[in-house]
Write a protein that holds these residues in place. Structure first.
Motif, PDB file in Angstrom:
ATOM      1  N   VAL A 608       0.864  -1.186   0.000  1.00  0.00           N
ATOM      2  CA  VAL A 608       0.000   0.000   0.000  1.00  0.00           C
ATOM      3  C   VAL A 608       0.901   1.236   0.000  1.00  0.00           C
ATOM      4  N   TRP A 609       0.755   2.075  -1.019  1.00  0.00           N
ATOM      5  CA  TRP A 609       1.636   3.237  -1.143  1.00  0.00           C
ATOM      6  C   TRP A 609       0.901   4.362  -1.872  1.00  0.00           C
ATOM      7  N   GLU A 610       1.499   5.532  -1.844  1.00  0.00           N
ATOM      8  CA  GLU A 610       0.939   6.692  -2.534  1.00  0.00           C
ATOM      9  C   GLU A 610       2.083   7.626  -2.890  1.00  0.00           C
ATOM     10  N   GLY A 611       1.919   8.354  -3.982  1.00  0.00           N
ATOM     11  CA  GLY A 611       2.912   9.355  -4.342  1.00  0.00           C
ATOM     12  C   GLY A 611       2.932  10.456  -3.292  1.00  0.00           C
ATOM     13  N   ARG A 612       4.135  10.849  -2.876  1.00  0.00           N
ATOM     14  CA  ARG A 612       4.223  11.820  -1.786  1.00  0.00           C
ATOM     15  C   ARG A 612       3.804  13.215  -2.247  1.00  0.00           C
ATOM     16  N   LEU A 613       4.283  13.635  -3.384  1.00  0.00           N
ATOM     17  CA  LEU A 613       3.951  14.951  -3.915  1.00  0.00           C
ATOM     18  C   LEU A 613       2.917  14.846  -5.033  1.00  0.00           C
ATOM     19  N   ILE A 614       3.000  13.749  -5.777  1.00  0.00           N
ATOM     20  CA  ILE A 614       2.099  13.539  -6.916  1.00  0.00           C
ATOM     21  C   ILE A 614       1.241  12.306  -6.654  1.00  0.00           C
ATOM     22  N   PRO A 615      -0.042  12.466  -6.357  1.00  0.00           N
ATOM     23  CA  PRO A 615      -0.909  11.292  -6.173  1.00  0.00           C
ATOM     24  C   PRO A 615      -0.881  10.413  -7.417  1.00  0.00           C
ATOM     25  N   LYS A 616      -0.889   9.097  -7.216  1.00  0.00           N
ATOM     26  CA  LYS A 616      -0.758   8.206  -8.370  1.00  0.00           C
ATOM     27  C   LYS A 616      -1.943   8.324  -9.333  1.00  0.00           C
ATOM     28  N   GLN A 617      -3.090   8.811  -8.849  1.00  0.00           N
ATOM     29  CA  GLN A 617      -4.227   8.997  -9.750  1.00  0.00           C
ATOM     30  C   GLN A 617      -3.902  10.014 -10.840  1.00  0.00           C
ATOM     31  N   LEU A 619      -0.918  10.393 -12.235  1.00  0.00           N
ATOM     32  CA  LEU A 619      -0.136   9.662 -13.230  1.00  0.00           C
ATOM     33  C   LEU A 619      -1.037   8.789 -14.092  1.00  0.00           C
ATOM     34  N   ILE A 620      -2.012   8.152 -13.441  1.00  0.00           N
ATOM     35  CA  ILE A 620      -2.958   7.308 -14.192  1.00  0.00           C
ATOM     36  C   ILE A 620      -3.710   8.142 -15.212  1.00  0.00           C
ATOM     37  N   ASN A 621      -4.220   9.306 -14.767  1.00  0.00           N
ATOM     38  CA  ASN A 621      -4.995  10.157 -15.667  1.00  0.00           C
ATOM     39  C   ASN A 621      -4.190  10.590 -16.890  1.00  0.00           C
ATOM     40  N   ARG A 622      -2.910  10.863 -16.686  1.00  0.00           N
ATOM     41  CA  ARG A 622      -2.097  11.412 -17.779  1.00  0.00           C
ATOM     42  C   ARG A 622      -1.429  10.329 -18.618  1.00  0.00           C
ATOM     43  N   TYR A 623      -0.999   9.209 -18.000  1.00  0.00           N
ATOM     44  CA  TYR A 623      -0.180   8.237 -18.730  1.00  0.00           C
ATOM     45  C   TYR A 623      -0.811   6.847 -18.884  1.00  0.00           C
ATOM     46  N   PHE A 624      -1.733   6.506 -18.034  1.00  0.00           N
ATOM     47  CA  PHE A 624      -2.246   5.140 -18.042  1.00  0.00           C
ATOM     48  C   PHE A 624      -3.771   5.110 -18.065  1.00  0.00           C
ATOM     49  N   ASP A 625      -4.339   6.030 -18.805  1.00  0.00           N
ATOM     50  CA  ASP A 625      -5.795   6.125 -18.868  1.00  0.00           C
ATOM     51  C   ASP A 625      -6.409   4.874 -19.498  1.00  0.00           C
ATOM     52  N   ALA A 626      -5.772   4.328 -20.532  1.00  0.00           N
ATOM     53  CA  ALA A 626      -6.302   3.128 -21.203  1.00  0.00           C
ATOM     54  C   ALA A 626      -6.325   1.943 -20.256  1.00  0.00           C
ATOM     55  N   GLU A 627      -5.230   1.772 -19.483  1.00  0.00           N
ATOM     56  CA  GLU A 627      -5.174   0.671 -18.525  1.00  0.00           C
ATOM     57  C   GLU A 627      -6.248   0.827 -17.443  1.00  0.00           C
ATOM     58  N   GLN A 628      -6.448   2.060 -16.990  1.00  0.00           N
ATOM     59  CA  GLN A 628      -7.451   2.304 -15.955  1.00  0.00           C
ATOM     60  C   GLN A 628      -8.857   2.019 -16.482  1.00  0.00           C
ATOM     61  N   LYS A 721       3.688  -0.477 -13.305  1.00  0.00           N
ATOM     62  CA  LYS A 721       3.963   0.576 -14.283  1.00  0.00           C
ATOM     63  C   LYS A 721       4.075   1.942 -13.599  1.00  0.00           C
ATOM     64  N   LEU A 722       3.202   2.168 -12.619  1.00  0.00           N
ATOM     65  CA  LEU A 722       3.228   3.438 -11.898  1.00  0.00           C
ATOM     66  C   LEU A 722       4.544   3.618 -11.157  1.00  0.00           C
ATOM     67  N   LEU A 737       2.604  17.832 -13.834  1.00  0.00           N
ATOM     68  CA  LEU A 737       1.718  17.061 -12.961  1.00  0.00           C
ATOM     69  C   LEU A 737       1.346  17.837 -11.705  1.00  0.00           C
ATOM     70  N   VAL A 738       2.327  18.482 -11.087  1.00  0.00           N
ATOM     71  CA  VAL A 738       2.089  19.185  -9.824  1.00  0.00           C
ATOM     72  C   VAL A 738       1.333  20.487 -10.061  1.00  0.00           C
ATOM     73  N   VAL A 739       1.855  21.305 -10.969  1.00  0.00           N
ATOM     74  CA  VAL A 739       1.292  22.644 -11.153  1.00  0.00           C
ATOM     75  C   VAL A 739      -0.029  22.608 -11.918  1.00  0.00           C
ATOM     76  N   GLU A 740      -0.036  21.927 -13.064  1.00  0.00           N
ATOM     77  CA  GLU A 740      -1.222  21.965 -13.917  1.00  0.00           C
ATOM     78  C   GLU A 740      -2.280  20.952 -13.499  1.00  0.00           C
ATOM     79  N   ASP A 741      -1.841  19.691 -13.321  1.00  0.00           N
ATOM     80  CA  ASP A 741      -2.823  18.630 -13.063  1.00  0.00           C
ATOM     81  C   ASP A 741      -3.312  18.605 -11.613  1.00  0.00           C
ATOM     82  N   LYS A 742      -2.485  19.065 -10.697  1.00  0.00           N
ATOM     83  CA  LYS A 742      -2.859  18.996  -9.283  1.00  0.00           C
ATOM     84  C   LYS A 742      -3.366  20.346  -8.774  1.00  0.00           C
ATOM     85  N   TRP A 743      -2.517  21.354  -8.769  1.00  0.00           N
ATOM     86  CA  TRP A 743      -2.880  22.635  -8.167  1.00  0.00           C
ATOM     87  C   TRP A 743      -3.940  23.383  -8.969  1.00  0.00           C
TER      88      TRP A 743
END
Length: 803
Positions: A608-617, A619-628, A721-722, A737-743
């Motif tokens: 069980v883990w999570e991205g510290r600064l960048i939530p893994k969701q 990364l999924i949204n930007r790079y692994f949308d097809a897999e999700q 993959k993540l 990821l941090v500035v545009e996708d998160k904040w």
């Protein structure tokens, strides 16, 4: 890896609170804050020549750590650590670490002090390596703990701390210039832990010369430590005497005068005359503070403190003091003093605050702003009623960021806002016999929602209620005619559409769409202006200088937009800053953008883990949308299988049902029981229907199991993959990821929420009016007549005659 500020503060508080036991928070705070202080000065100044604080050899935090578990730990902390530091730096009395009444005796004391020291051994509390210069985490940690201890200490013991929000307002409205010279003086005659003084000093780039006086010796010690922690070690804090009867800061026997004075004195202090000489039955003041004004009542010291502050200001000095609302309108001796102060023009403004804001009391208070410069030409007093702007925070009220900024903006610009602020002439005040009670001059009450009797009797919506929504019609001029038609008589209108379609009609209306696009454009312009700034955050930057720039730009971006309050947008940014962005930015200025590659693993849960600064969701949204989406499709198919099984159990699980034999006492079907029952019934021709049902259910159960296996495998593959993607993220990818996708996505959603709220407010009000006057008297009479006919008909059919 940098620890998040919020995690650090909360972990310190949680650990300390667990160790407190039965000790009162107002006492326990002394031990915690002293340890925090010693850890700080040890990291910063131990072994540093010519440092502003001396840490004697053998008295550092490391030397304290060496005492852990030793039988005489309390005595040794006093003699080897606390005593030498206090003596070398002329500090006030420090708490006794060998007090069995507070810390327990024997092993209990040893364990408690050992565990308390261990809290501050946290590697994250290494202040020697703090890279965010000007944003030292200790100052904020100290403030955080002081606030929590004040909250816990109760009414009688929480007045050592002025809420930071109020302190910030006072610091920003008394006219301190950012380029003020370090020789500029600021004084607090009842300084408590010193937070007010520090907030004023923070308004300057060069610092200020700080003076304070505090009667409680232990609290004076906290103030001195607070000054050191906030890099104001030269501040002078007098201790142990009453400011009123024994002011410490004198020049040739007269009160020393200062450029700025701020204070939050004890409200309505009854013992203020202690220490004064009595001559001819009257209080004698050798410093002449009451001369020409009048002597305050013997059992209420509010005006004694106010007059002391006035007497301590230079001829062009400025100040602010927090006092209970009663000082604005109470009579007798206080009325005389108030009149004399007003006539001299010393009061520049009054700000009414919400109730239950302060830790020592729940009564409403106000800020009285003083300014001697050009006082003789002052023609009015600027008043603000800010009593309604707050949020509930536990058992206290708290000013929000938007409340603080609005008060400061309005006061400094002297902006008149209906039901909130106005400049009141001295002539008007004189007509009111120098009564300064704010409601006499500002009516902040919301207008009563008047019920129209004629509309209740005859139907339709009063035009007056529709016209009251003029701010909406100004933005959407033709929307009013789309929503309403003329009524059956003058001054009344009918709803032109079905009530259920009001929201859709508003939200899809071209003028409202145009308004929505304008609001979104305002945010987009702000984003374009600041995105490069956000992506340029670098190690050693100062987060506390970044957020004001972003916030002020956002306020400006929405300053000319109707229907949306720019301070609401501002609050969204500041709330998100406190909840998320602040931690993110502090990590970036500590470790750089490489921090975006870090992950946090749950120590007690495998994998069980999570991205510290960048939530893994993200990364999924930007790079692994097809897999999700593939996993989501599998989950949908699995859920359909599960639904079919639940329907079978519901339909055939009763006492006579075909699945009754395989359902356990928890209402579940166990696979082993199912297989056993199939074996029992496979050769029984009378059980053919049951056997088919059992096999169908088993088939679905196996399909569900296979689906779960595939989903688990797909999720594991995605997780792999993540993890690999985190390792190879480029700096540019991390910034995006941090500035545009998160904040920025979060803030854009907040803006959209405010746009929707505009529609909801208008929809809600129109719906309310439509429902209110929907059932007019003629309509009700018609409905009653119809019902009477139906009842009479039913009775007639039953052989009864209705008369």
């Amino acid at each position: 890896m940098a620890i998040k500020k919020s995690e650090l503060y909360s972990s310190i508080w949680k650990s300390c609170d667990e160790l407190r036991g039965g000790m009162d928070a107002s006492q326990y705070k002394d031990y915690v804050l002293v340890l925090l202080f010693i850890k700080y000065i040890s990291d910063k100044y131990a072994g540093v020549p010519y440092a502003q604080i001396t840490v004697p050899k053998g008295s550092s935090f490391k030397d304290m750590v060496a005492l852990k578990g030793t039988p005489n730990i309390g005595e040794d902390i006093n003699k080897k650590i606390i005593g030498p530091i206090a003596e070398a730096n002329h500090l006030s009395e420090m708490p006794d670490f060998d007090n069995p009444d507070k810390l327990g005796s024997g092993k209990a004391m040893v364990d408690r002090l050992t565990n308390l020291i261990a809290i501050f051994e946290n590697p994250a509390l290494d202040f020697s390596k703090n890279r965010a210069e000007g944003d030292d985490i200790l100052g904020d940690a100290y403030e955080y703990l002081m606030r929590l201890f004040a909250t816990e200490s109760g009414k009688s013991k929480g007045n050592f701390y002025t809420p930071a929000e109020v302190s910030r307002i006072m610091a920003k409205i008394i006219g301190v210039k950012s380029d003020a010279l370090p020789s500029t003086t600021v004084y607090d005659p009842t300084c408590g832990s010193g937070s007010l003084l520090l907030k004023v000093a923070d308004e300057t780039e060069n610092g200020m010369t700080i003076y304070g006086q505090e009667m409680d010796v232990a609290t004076a010690g906290l103030a001195k430590m607070n000054m050191v922690i906030h890099r104001n070690a030269t501040a002078e804090i007098a201790k142990g005497k009453s400011t009123l009867s024994n002011p410490e800061w004198l020049d040739d026997g007269k009160l020393r005068r200062f450029d700025y004075v701020v204070a939050n004195p004890p409200f309505s202090y009854k013992a203020w005359t202690n220490g004064f000489a009595i001559q001819a039955g009257a209080i004698s003041d050798p410093y002449g503070r009451f001369t020409g004004f009048g002597i305050p009542p013997k059992k209420n010291g509010d005006y004694a403190f106010l007059l002391h502050i006035i007497g301590s200001l230079k001829s062009r000095g400025k100040g602010a003091v927090i006092l209970p609302h009663g000082v604005l309108f109470r009579g007798n001796a206080e009325a005389e003093i108030r009149e004399n102060i007003i006539l001299r023009g010393y009061i520049k403004g009054i700000i009414g605050l919400p109730t239950n804001l302060f830790y020592g009391t729940g009564i409403p208070a106000c800020i009285i702003v003083l300014d001697k410069e050009n006082a003789e030409n002052r023609k009015g007093i600027f008043m603000i009623d800010a009593s309604k702007g707050f949020v509930k925070d536990g058992n206290k009220n708290r000013l929000r960021e938007q409340d603080i900024h609005k008060i400061v903006d309005v006061f400094n610009k002297q902006t008149e806002i209906e039901k909130y602020s106005r400049m009141v002439s001295l002539a008007e005040i004189e007509k009111n016999e120098f009564n300064l009670n704010i409601p006499r001059y500002i009516d902040s009450q919301e207008p009563e929602d008047i019920q129209d009797i004629e509309a209740h009797l005859l139907g339709d919506i009063p035009n007056a209620d529709i016209e009251a929504l003029k701010e909406y019609w100004e933005v959407c001029p033709s929307l009013e005619k789309t929503l309403f038609n003329p009524g059956n008589r003058p001054n009344y209108s009918k709803l032109a559409i079905e009530r259920e379609k009001i929201k859709i009609a508003i939200y899809s209306y071209p003028e409202f769409i145009s308004f929505s696009e304008k609001a979104q454009s305002s945010f987009k312009n702000w984003k374009v202006k600041n995105i490069a700034k956000l992506k340029a955050i670098a190690v050693r930057d100062k987060p506390k200088k970044l957020i004001p720039v972003l916030a002020e730009d956002l306020l400006q971006a929405f300053s000319n937009l109707s229907l949306i309050d720019k301070y609401d947008i501002y609050q969204h940014l500041l709330t998100y800053w406190m909840e998320t962005m602040q931690d993110d930015v502090y990590e970036l200025v500590a470790d750089g953008w490489e921090a975006g590659k870090e992950i946090d693993k749950e120590p007690k849960k495998k994998n069980v883990w999570e991205g510290r600064l960048i939530p893994k969701q993200l990364l999924i949204n930007r790079y692994f949308d097809a897999e999700q989406k593939a996993i989501e499709k599998q989950e949908t198919e699995r859920d359909e299988i599960t639904r079919q099984m639940e329907e079978m159990v519901e339909e055939h699980g009763g006492e006579e049902g075909l699945l009754n034999e395989v359902i356990n006492d928890k209402g579940k079907v166990v696979k082993a029981d199912l297989q056993k029952r199939i074996k029992e019934t496979k050769d029984d021709p009378d059980s053919a229907d049951e056997l088919k049902m059992l096999k169908d259910y088993l088939n679905l159960l196996e399909q569900e199991s296979e689906s779960n296996r595939k989903i688990k495998e797909a999720q594991a593959a995605l997780e792999k993959k993540l993890l690999e993607k985190y390792k190879v993220l480029t700096i540019d990818e991390i910034k995006t990821l941090v500035v545009e996708d998160k904040w920025l996505v979060k803030l854009e959603q907040d803006v959209q929420t405010e746009i929707q709220r505009v529609s909801q407010r208008l929809t809600g009000r129109i719906t309310e009016l439509a429902e209110r006057y929907e059932n007019s008297l003629p309509k009700l009479n018609t409905q009653v007549a119809d019902l009477e006919k139906k009842v009479a008909s039913h009775l007639s059919n039953m052989g009864y005659t209705w008369k």
